[in-house]
Design an enzyme around this catalytic site. Structure first.
Site, PDB file in Angstrom:
ATOM      1  N   LYS A 106       0.792  -1.278  -0.012  1.00 57.28           N
ATOM      2  CA  LYS A 106       0.155  -0.095   0.070  1.00 57.28           C
ATOM      3  C   LYS A 106       1.008   1.322   0.003  1.00 57.28           C
ATOM      4  CE  LYS A 106      -2.022  -1.272   3.886  1.00 57.28           C
ATOM      5  NZ  LYS A 106      -2.435  -1.691   5.064  1.00 57.28           N
ATOM      6  N   GLY A 163      -7.193   3.826  11.216  1.00 57.70           N
ATOM      7  CA  GLY A 163      -7.879   2.580  10.839  1.00 57.70           C
ATOM      8  C   GLY A 163      -7.962   2.393   9.351  1.00 57.70           C
ATOM      9  N   THR A 164      -7.368   3.099   8.301  1.00 55.04           N
ATOM     10  CA  THR A 164      -7.234   2.810   6.903  1.00 55.04           C
ATOM     11  C   THR A 164      -7.000   1.448   6.623  1.00 55.04           C
ATOM     12  OG1 THR A 164      -5.326   4.078   7.058  1.00 55.04           O
ATOM     13  CG2 THR A 164      -7.514   5.033   6.219  1.00 55.04           C
ATOM     14  N   GLY A 165      -5.956   1.048   7.432  1.00 53.25           N
ATOM     15  CA  GLY A 165      -5.439  -0.540   6.783  1.00 53.25           C
ATOM     16  C   GLY A 165      -6.325  -1.494   7.343  1.00 53.25           C
ATOM     17  N   CYS A 166      -6.946  -1.226   8.312  1.00 50.80           N
ATOM     18  CA  CYS A 166      -7.818  -2.293   8.913  1.00 50.80           C
ATOM     19  C   CYS A 166      -9.091  -2.451   7.931  1.00 50.80           C
ATOM     20  CB  CYS A 166      -8.246  -1.929  10.407  1.00 50.80           C
ATOM     21  SG  CYS A 166      -6.899  -1.779  11.463  1.00 50.80           S
ATOM     22  N   THR A 208      -7.827   9.549   9.400  1.00 49.02           N
ATOM     23  CA  THR A 208      -7.429   8.303   8.635  1.00 49.02           C
ATOM     24  C   THR A 208      -7.023   6.945   9.568  1.00 49.02           C
ATOM     25  OG1 THR A 208      -4.918   9.100   8.839  1.00 49.02           O
ATOM     26  CG2 THR A 208      -6.165   9.483   6.593  1.00 49.02           C
TER      27      THR A 208
HETATM   28  N1  LIG Z   1      -4.970  10.008   2.710  1.00 47.00           N
HETATM   29  C1  LIG Z   1      -5.231   8.946   1.992  1.00 47.00           C
HETATM   30  N2  LIG Z   1      -6.304   9.304   0.733  1.00 47.00           N
HETATM   31  C2  LIG Z   1      -6.603   7.979  -0.031  1.00 47.00           C
HETATM   32  N3  LIG Z   1      -6.261   6.707   0.166  1.00 47.00           N
HETATM   33  C3  LIG Z   1      -5.579   6.368   1.378  1.00 47.00           C
HETATM   34  C4  LIG Z   1      -4.975   7.620   1.999  1.00 47.00           C
HETATM   35  N4  LIG Z   1      -4.096   6.927   3.351  1.00 47.00           N
HETATM   36  C5  LIG Z   1      -4.321   5.900   2.819  1.00 47.00           C
HETATM   37  N5  LIG Z   1      -5.012   5.408   1.847  1.00 47.00           N
HETATM   38  C6  LIG Z   1      -5.407   4.290   1.320  1.00 47.00           C
HETATM   39  O1  LIG Z   1      -5.904   3.175   2.455  1.00 47.00           O
HETATM   40  C7  LIG Z   1      -5.371   1.847   2.201  1.00 47.00           C
HETATM   41  C8  LIG Z   1      -4.766   1.697   3.484  1.00 47.00           C
HETATM   42  O2  LIG Z   1      -3.460   2.169   3.416  1.00 47.00           O
HETATM   43  P1  LIG Z   1      -2.803   2.659   4.648  1.00 47.00           P
HETATM   44  O3  LIG Z   1      -1.188   2.892   4.147  1.00 47.00           O
HETATM   45  O4  LIG Z   1      -3.205   3.985   5.230  1.00 47.00           O
HETATM   46  O5  LIG Z   1      -2.697   1.467   5.566  1.00 47.00           O
HETATM   47  P2  LIG Z   1      -1.915   1.395   7.040  1.00 47.00           P
HETATM   48  O6  LIG Z   1      -0.926   2.339   7.135  1.00 47.00           O
HETATM   49  O7  LIG Z   1      -1.820  -0.005   7.199  1.00 47.00           O
HETATM   50  O8  LIG Z   1      -3.248   1.792   7.933  1.00 47.00           O
HETATM   51  P3  LIG Z   1      -3.291   1.975   9.436  1.00 47.00           P
HETATM   52  O9  LIG Z   1      -2.540   3.132  10.073  1.00 47.00           O
HETATM   53  O10 LIG Z   1      -4.751   1.701   9.914  1.00 47.00           O
HETATM   54  O11 LIG Z   1      -2.337   0.567   9.940  1.00 47.00           O
HETATM   55  C9  LIG Z   1      -4.540   1.833   0.952  1.00 47.00           C
HETATM   56  O12 LIG Z   1      -5.487   1.455  -0.077  1.00 47.00           O
HETATM   57  C10 LIG Z   1      -4.233   3.438   0.815  1.00 47.00           C
HETATM   58  O13 LIG Z   1      -3.683   3.489  -0.574  1.00 47.00           O
HETATM   59  C1  LIG Z   2      -6.197  -2.484  17.818  1.00 46.31           C
HETATM   60  C2  LIG Z   2      -5.720  -1.732  16.598  1.00 46.31           C
HETATM   61  N1  LIG Z   2      -5.424  -2.457  15.551  1.00 46.31           N
HETATM   62  C3  LIG Z   2      -4.845  -1.823  14.398  1.00 46.31           C
HETATM   63  C4  LIG Z   2      -4.472  -0.441  14.606  1.00 46.31           C
HETATM   64  C5  LIG Z   2      -3.660  -0.173  13.033  1.00 46.31           C
HETATM   65  O1  LIG Z   2      -4.552   1.127  12.645  1.00 46.31           O
HETATM   66  C6  LIG Z   2      -4.928   0.061  15.660  1.00 46.31           C
HETATM   67  N2  LIG Z   2      -4.519   1.440  15.740  1.00 46.31           N
HETATM   68  N3  LIG Z   2      -5.394  -0.479  16.649  1.00 46.31           N
END
Ligand SMILES: Nc1ncnc2c1ncn2[C@@H]1O[C@H](COP(=O)(O)OP(=O)(O)OP(=O)(O)O)[C@@H](O)[C@H]1O
Ligand SMILES: Cc1ncc(CO)c(N)n1
Length: 273
Positions: A172, A207-210, A205
């Site tokens: 990502k 929890g975007t990854g989850c 943003t």
């Molecule tokens: N500001 C943004 N605008 C548009 N898309 C985004 C943005 N930030 C993240 N994404 C998208 O959201 C999805 C999750 O990616 P991200 O890199 O944020 O995950 P992460 O870092 O694992 O998140 P978390 O902090 O929840 O663990 C991906 O498809 C990424 O491209």
């Molecule tokens: C419990 C939990 N899982 C994953 C993340 C990553 O976004 C968070 N902030 N908290």
């Protein structure tokens, strides 16, 4: 009814972890089950405490769910310790369930959600079972030892993850410095493609990854093919970021209901790589 499972940490703030996963599973029409690995005291300002669930309680939750529900796809999020990873890997190995591994390591505010000594267990025990892995760039760098700066190094890191036994690596790009697009590269043995949306400047943003990995899991549970499943997950997270709820004073949660409540998001696909 398609049944999904999340094995992850609880986020009291409701934007990430188990709570984000269950909301996303529900929004995408699946029945969500859960195994809680840790309880975090968390809000939009950060992680205030982490309590790992004793490994025997993780095991009994997972056994209870696996013994009784026809799980069609599962995901892992915050696993916290090597002992939890070993237990989850052992039980999941006995079942042939598509598994999305979101290798959660550090919360946006900097708190550690995975102990340093657990990284080896993740690489050697869990990743060989993964259908899909969804690292962000810092996580992909830790898992591969590579430095990622552009598309070519994202692809190389994805290929390195395939050699560990992962079937599909989704690197990502949300964390790539100076990027105007949210560009994720999908690498499998027979296909490489990119999904891209405009990068949205916002502090909401959390929890975007989850949310992204849960949406992907729900689609895989429904039997959606990989390209379509990734595209829907990308539309889901883009809508959730684009229509914020403005909750809390820090990094607010995304809007898990936006995918259904607003117009469909355009995702650009590149596959002539
Ligand atoms: N500001 C943004 N605008 C548009 N898309 C985004 C943005 N930030 C993240 N994404 C998208 O959201 C999805 C999750 O990616 P991200 O890199 O944020 O995950 P992460 O870092 O694992 O998140 P978390 O902090 O929840 O663990 C991906 O498809 C990424 O491209
Ligand atoms: C419990 C939990 N899982 C994953 C993340 C990553 O976004 C968070 N902030 N908290």
């Amino acid at each position: 009814m398609n049944v999904t499972l999340t094995i992850a940490g609880s986020d009291s703030g409701g934007g990430a972890g188990i709570q984000a996963d269950l909301k996303t599973f529900q929004e995408l029409g699946t029945f969500g089950t859960s195994v809680i690995t840790a309880i975090t005291s968390q809000n939009t300002q950060g992680v205030h405490a982490v309590h790992a669930i004793p490994v025997q309680d993780v095991e009994s939750q997972l056994k209870a769910v696996l013994d009784d529900f026809p799980i069609q796809a599962a995901k892992t999020g915050m696993l916290f310790s090597a002992a939890i990873i070993t237990t989850v890997s052992r039980l999941m190995k006995a079942h042939n369930i598509p598994l999305v591994v979101d290798p959660v390591m550090i919360a946006k505010g900097g708190a550690s959600l995975l102990q340093q000594e657990a990284i080896t267990a993740m690489k050697t025990e869990l990743l060989p079972l993964a259908t899909v892995i969804t690292p962000n760039i810092p996580e992909a760098e830790v898992l591969t030892g590579m430095t990622i700066v552009d598309d070519a190094t994202m692809i190389a890191a994805g290929q390195a993850l395939l050699t560990i036994g992962v079937k599909v690596a989704i690197i990502k790009g949300g964390h790539l410095a100076g990027s105007h697009t949210a560009r994720d590269i999908i690498v499998s043995t027979d296909d490489i493609f990119i999904v891209e949306t405009p990068f949205i400047t916002t502090k909401d943003t959390h929890g975007t990854g989850c949310t992204f990995s849960a949406a992907l899991t729900a689609e895989l549970a429904k039997g959606t093919a990989l390209r379509e499943a990734v595209t829907i997950a990308k539309q889901f997270i883009q809508a959730a970021i684009q229509h914020p709820l403005h909750l809390g004073s820090g990094h607010g949660p995304t809007n898990h209901a936006a995918y259904h409540n607003f117009e469909k998001v355009q995702v650009t696909l590149y596959d002539d790589l």
